[in-house]
Design an enzyme around this catalytic site. Structure first.
Site, PDB file in Angstrom:
ATOM      1  N   SER A 317     -34.043  -0.397  46.465  1.00 19.52           N
ATOM      2  CA  SER A 317     -35.069  -0.478  45.426  1.00 19.52           C
ATOM      3  C   SER A 317     -35.774   0.861  45.273  1.00 19.52           C
ATOM      4  CB  SER A 317     -36.064  -1.582  45.793  1.00 19.52           C
ATOM      5  OG  SER A 317     -37.226  -1.463  45.021  1.00 19.52           O
ATOM      6  N   TRP A 320     -33.375   3.188  43.615  1.00 19.69           N
ATOM      7  CA  TRP A 320     -33.189   2.831  42.202  1.00 19.69           C
ATOM      8  C   TRP A 320     -34.178   3.591  41.330  1.00 19.69           C
ATOM      9  CZ3 TRP A 320     -36.496   0.764  38.597  1.00 19.69           C
ATOM     10  CH2 TRP A 320     -35.921   0.304  37.409  1.00 19.69           C
ATOM     11  N   HIS A 321     -35.392   3.787  41.868  1.00 20.83           N
ATOM     12  CA  HIS A 321     -36.426   4.461  41.084  1.00 20.83           C
ATOM     13  C   HIS A 321     -36.114   5.919  40.838  1.00 20.83           C
ATOM     14  CE1 HIS A 321     -38.777   0.868  42.046  1.00 20.83           C
ATOM     15  NE2 HIS A 321     -39.489   1.186  40.989  1.00 20.83           N
ATOM     16  N   GLY A 322     -35.344   6.489  41.723  1.00 21.97           N
ATOM     17  CA  GLY A 322     -34.996   7.872  41.439  1.00 21.97           C
ATOM     18  C   GLY A 322     -34.457   8.589  42.643  1.00 21.97           C
ATOM     19  N   PHE A 502     -36.998   6.225  34.841  1.00 17.57           N
ATOM     20  CA  PHE A 502     -36.076   5.554  35.740  1.00 17.57           C
ATOM     21  C   PHE A 502     -34.900   4.965  34.951  1.00 17.57           C
ATOM     22  CE2 PHE A 502     -39.132   6.673  38.571  1.00 17.57           C
ATOM     23  CZ  PHE A 502     -40.299   5.958  38.559  1.00 17.57           C
TER      24      PHE A 502
END
Lengths: 502, 353
Positions: A317, A320-322, A502
């Site tokens: 997670s 996933w944001h960056g 994102f």
């Protein structure tokens, strides 16, 4: 074309009029209109990446058609690998190449000639995940493969949720796209109300918080108080920013007769961290639960295995944001906090209504969340280090807040006390206003912020803010006028929605 | 018309009925107060700073074009133009006209604008050409830092309506000013100023003209005599109030900033000058930060105009001149004394050739 720009208002008005007044009886034509609008909307950001979204659409559509054949597994895996590959290249290649360079430089090997600078397509994290979910659901026979290419392309590119979610499931969204839409004035009114409130929250609160949060994160972070305030401001900013986008997306979609899932359910009023993750970025956490956590075994095996699975989810997670260490550390922070909270402290999810008496636990949870978002926002290792060395100020501040709210809840706040506090606050504001009125003008945005806080608190047990408002039309009208006036007054600070990156 | 269509139309009308009254009030406010002087025509856009201390910052491009047309209608004629950004505003047009033509045939006019991009400059040059104005003499004043500017759509640097074509541009223009005059950041400054009678830049953006500009409408020239006298009499007091950044020890060569559209803008200017057989010079001025134009950009400008003797790069040759505080009003704008000296250098070299 952001949701808060006049160009979007004009664009959507045209789409809305054609959609309902001209094409209402023709589902296929409505879908073609939605698809064309979605590609126009996406191309407005960057037409160069239209090819990518079309590639994802075609690949997912075609492979899903053969998902139930003997090559189904291979086709599904190929599509997943393709989409993850696209995501990896555009999102993570820069990160890996920079870190590889740093590693080689540490070992004394010069890799300066090897540089990559790949642009990140807007919304890529959202639509690729949506496509992957569809592929898996078809393969697992949860849904039938879609045979309508226009409907499917619309599902992938649907503009209200394209650039920042929610990450919709095909079982929820595709049938709505495939079947005729029904006009409902009440439904459309609620959609418009969501849009209005979302815009207010974004331009009058989130963008103003951003100015102050950005200033603090650009400073030297020398003081623990700055670290505390920076975390608080950014937490409020990111919540207002992201939730406002989701509300506008949902409201816009309702105006088109299509329901999107709620992505936020007042997470800052959560009473524990497990409940926070039931209420924050719901679509992403559900995605990770269904397509990563459960296939890894979920909580069906040993406790240690469950803990490992939990760690994997939160690290993913974060990633996933960056492609940045602060997101990974944020993920790791939550993995530890969640695991400790669930397995050591024994916290559990909560589905009951949030009451005033829950304020103490809300305060503590908010403190945990704020520190996490401080790490999320950090620009450098120095800031992260400063944050960790000053974690005590979060502990102190929120323990104090817990004590105060506990006392308030125990002793009860009588109406007389509330009136007295209100009068005292008004006198202080008036007196300060008289002497420092020019400075007070600078804090004008605290009025819409207060309004948003009251609305959010009153709506805390509803599906979305202002789901139920007064039955008196004069009260509703006044509220709408105040919202519109505040939106007109909003300062032109030109802040993109945070989650667009994102 | 079926019931559903009626219902949809009723919804649209009701929504507009809710939204429009508030927007109408805001538009009425914008039209009635017109703080940026864009709705109506005014005889004077920049009143005297002593008589009117509270002056909202007006788009210089608007002042330039409107005042120009007003002067033409009064019978004045011009054939010598200074183009540039706010940096060129303090170049004395009368002195320049005399240098350009000592016989007095040059009738000068400042045709500059704040934060002027090369594209906007080209628009202005083409406007003069299109409206049949003679461009016998021209001076372009560039700055390596300001040259980086792309065409922006803010209240201070959007192209004025005289350079626009079409309804959409017109609506966009007024939308920008509507937003500029109805947002809280504007009111944070405007309300205290109206109540106290003193300019107050209380917000993130500067609303009121920060400098006590004295304006000469005949040549569209701005000057700062009050600041000039304070600097002459007591520079320490002045620079304590308006501190300058320290001048770096060494020069910095700017990145290459002339993109395709900027180069095209230079070509557009060159074509007009060729058509008018203009006697022109291009000055690339020095700056406090010692940022020097990139040699690639300098070559591009020279190639665009095919006239190396008309391009004068003082950003390198006089990079150290602005170490002296008293030649500056602020970090970006040098005083007319330096501007005059630069012009004299230009024409001295030209006369030698």
């Amino acid at each position: 074309m952001q949701f808060t720009e006049i160009s979007f208002a004009i664009f959507f008005s045209v789409v809305f009029i054609i959609y309902w007044l001209v094409l209402r009886r023709y589902v296929i034509m409505q879908n073609i209109l939605l698809l064309a609008s979605s590609y126009l909307f996406y191309g407005w950001w960057d037409w160069r990446f239209l090819g990518l979204i079309i590639a994802t659409t075609v690949s997912t559509f075609v492979t899903a058609m053969g998902a139930r054949s003997k090559y189904g597994f291979l086709l599904t895996v190929s599509n997943i690998v393709l989409n993850i590959g696209i995501l990896a290249i555009f999102k993570y290649l820069n990160f890996f190449s920079e870190n590889l360079q740093r590693l080689f430089n540490l070992l004394g090997w010069n890799l300066d000639w090897f540089t990559i600078d790949v642009l990140l397509p807007v919304g890529i994290s959202f639509y690729t995940f949506q496509a992957i979910a569809y592929s898996v659901d078809v393969y697992r026979k949860r849904i039938e493969a879609c045979h309508d290419p226009v409907a499917f392309a619309t599902f992938i590119a649907y503009f209200p949720q394209l650039v920042a979610g929610p990450i919709e499931r095909a079982a929820q969204l595709l049938p709505q796209i495939e079947r005729p839409r029904t006009w409902s004035t009440e439904y459309a009114s609620s959609g418009l109300r969501m849009v209005l409130y979302g815009i207010l929250k974004k331009v009058c609160v989130a963008d103003m918080l951003a100015i102050y949060a950005d200033r603090l994160f650009l400073s030297s972070m020398s003081s623990p108080l700055i670290i505390l305030i920076a975390g608080l401001l950014f937490t409020l900013q990111i919540y207002c920013d992201f939730s406002s986008y989701s509300e506008i997306a949902r409201g816009t979609s309702r105006l088109l007769g299509i329901e999107l899932m709620a992505n936020f359910r007042f997470p800052l009023f959560s009473r524990n961290i497990l409940e926070f993750w039931q209420r924050w970025h719901i679509s992403l956490m559900l995605w990770f639960k269904d397509y990563v956590y459960i296939p890894l075994g979920g909580n069906r095996h040993s406790r240690s295995r469950t803990i490992i699975n939990t760690f994997i989810i939160f690290l993913l997670s974060g990633m996933w944001h960056g492609a940045s260490w602060n997101f990974i550390i944020w993920g790791a922070y939550w993995a530890i906090v969640y695991t400790v909270g669930k397995f050591a402290i024994g916290l559990s999810r909560r589905d009951d209504t949030i009451e005033l008496s829950n304020l103490p636990s809300v305060a503590i949870t908010f403190g945990v969340v704020s520190f996490g978002f401080f790490l999320f926002r950090c620009n450098s290792w120095h800031q992260m280090y400063a944050g960790f060395t000053c974690i005590w100020i979060y502990l102190l501040a929120f323990s104090l807040l817990w004590v105060i709210t506990k006392i308030m809840c125990r002793t009860g706040i009588s109406q007389t006390t509330m009136i007295f506090i209100g009068i005292a606050a008004s006198v202080i504001v008036c007196v300060s206003g008289y002497f420092y009125w020019t400075k007070l003008l600078k804090a004008w945005w605290l009025l819409p912020a207060l309004m948003v806080t009251v609305i959010e608190w009153r709506s805390r047990n509803m599906d979305y803010p202002l789901q139920y408002i007064s039955k008196h039309s004069s009260v509703r009208l006044t509220l709408y006028w105040i919202c519109i006036a505040l939106i007109i007054l909003s300062e032109p600070v030109d802040m993109t929605f945070i989650y667009f990156q994102f | 018309m079926d019931n559903i269509t009626k219902s949809i139309l009723k919804f649209i009308i009701k929504s507009l009925a809710v939204v429009l009254p508030v927007i109408a009030i805001a538009i009425m406010w914008y039209v009635a107060t017109d703080p940026f002087k864009v709705v109506r025509h005014y005889n004077c856009y920049l009143p005297d700073p002593i008589e009117t201390p509270v002056r909202v910052g007006i788009n210089k491009g608007l002042i330039t074009l409107t005042n120009f047309n007003d002067r033409l209608s009064e019978g004045y004629s011009y054939n010598a133009f200074i183009f540039g950004s706010s940096v060129s505003c303090y170049y004395d047009a009368v002195s320049w006209a005399h240098l350009a033509d000592s016989t007095g045939k040059a009738h000068p006019y400042h045709f500059d604008s704040s934060g002027e991009s090369l594209m906007a400059m080209a628009d202005k040059v083409e406007y003069l050409d299109r409206t049949g104005q003679p461009i016998d003499y021209a001076m372009i004043v560039l700055d390596p830092i300001v040259m980086s500017a792309n065409q922006k759509d803010g209240p201070s640097n959007i192209n004025p309506p005289q350079l626009m074509s079409g309804l959409i541009e017109f609506l966009k223009y007024h939308y920008i000013y509507f937003r500029a005059s109805t947002n809280a950041d504007f009111f944070k400054s405007w309300i205290p100023a109206m109540l106290t009678g003193k300019p107050c830049n209380n917000g993130h953006n500067i609303v009121f003209e920060p400098q006590p500009i004295v304006y000469d409408p005949l040549i569209n020239q701005e000057s700062l005599p009050l600041w000039d006298s304070i600097i002459s009499a007591n520079p320490v007091q002045f620079y304590n109030r308006y501190p300058l950044v320290p001048s770096p020890d060494s020069i910095t060569i700017n990145d290459v900033i002339l993109t395709t559209d900027k180069v095209e803008a230079l070509h557009r200017i060159e074509r007009v000058f060729t058509r008018h057989n203009t006697d022109y010079h291009i000055i690339i001025g020095p700056n406090r930060r010692k940022v020097v134009i990139n040699p690639v950009d300098l070559d591009t400008i020279i190639n665009c105009f095919s006239a190396p003797n008309r391009i004068h790069d003082f950003s390198l040759s006089k990079a150290h001149i602005l170490e002296s505080d008293t030649l500056l009003y602020d970090n970006t704008h040098y005083r007319s004394t330096l501007a005059l000296w630069l012009m004299q250098e230009v024409y001295r070299k030209s006369n030698i050739r």
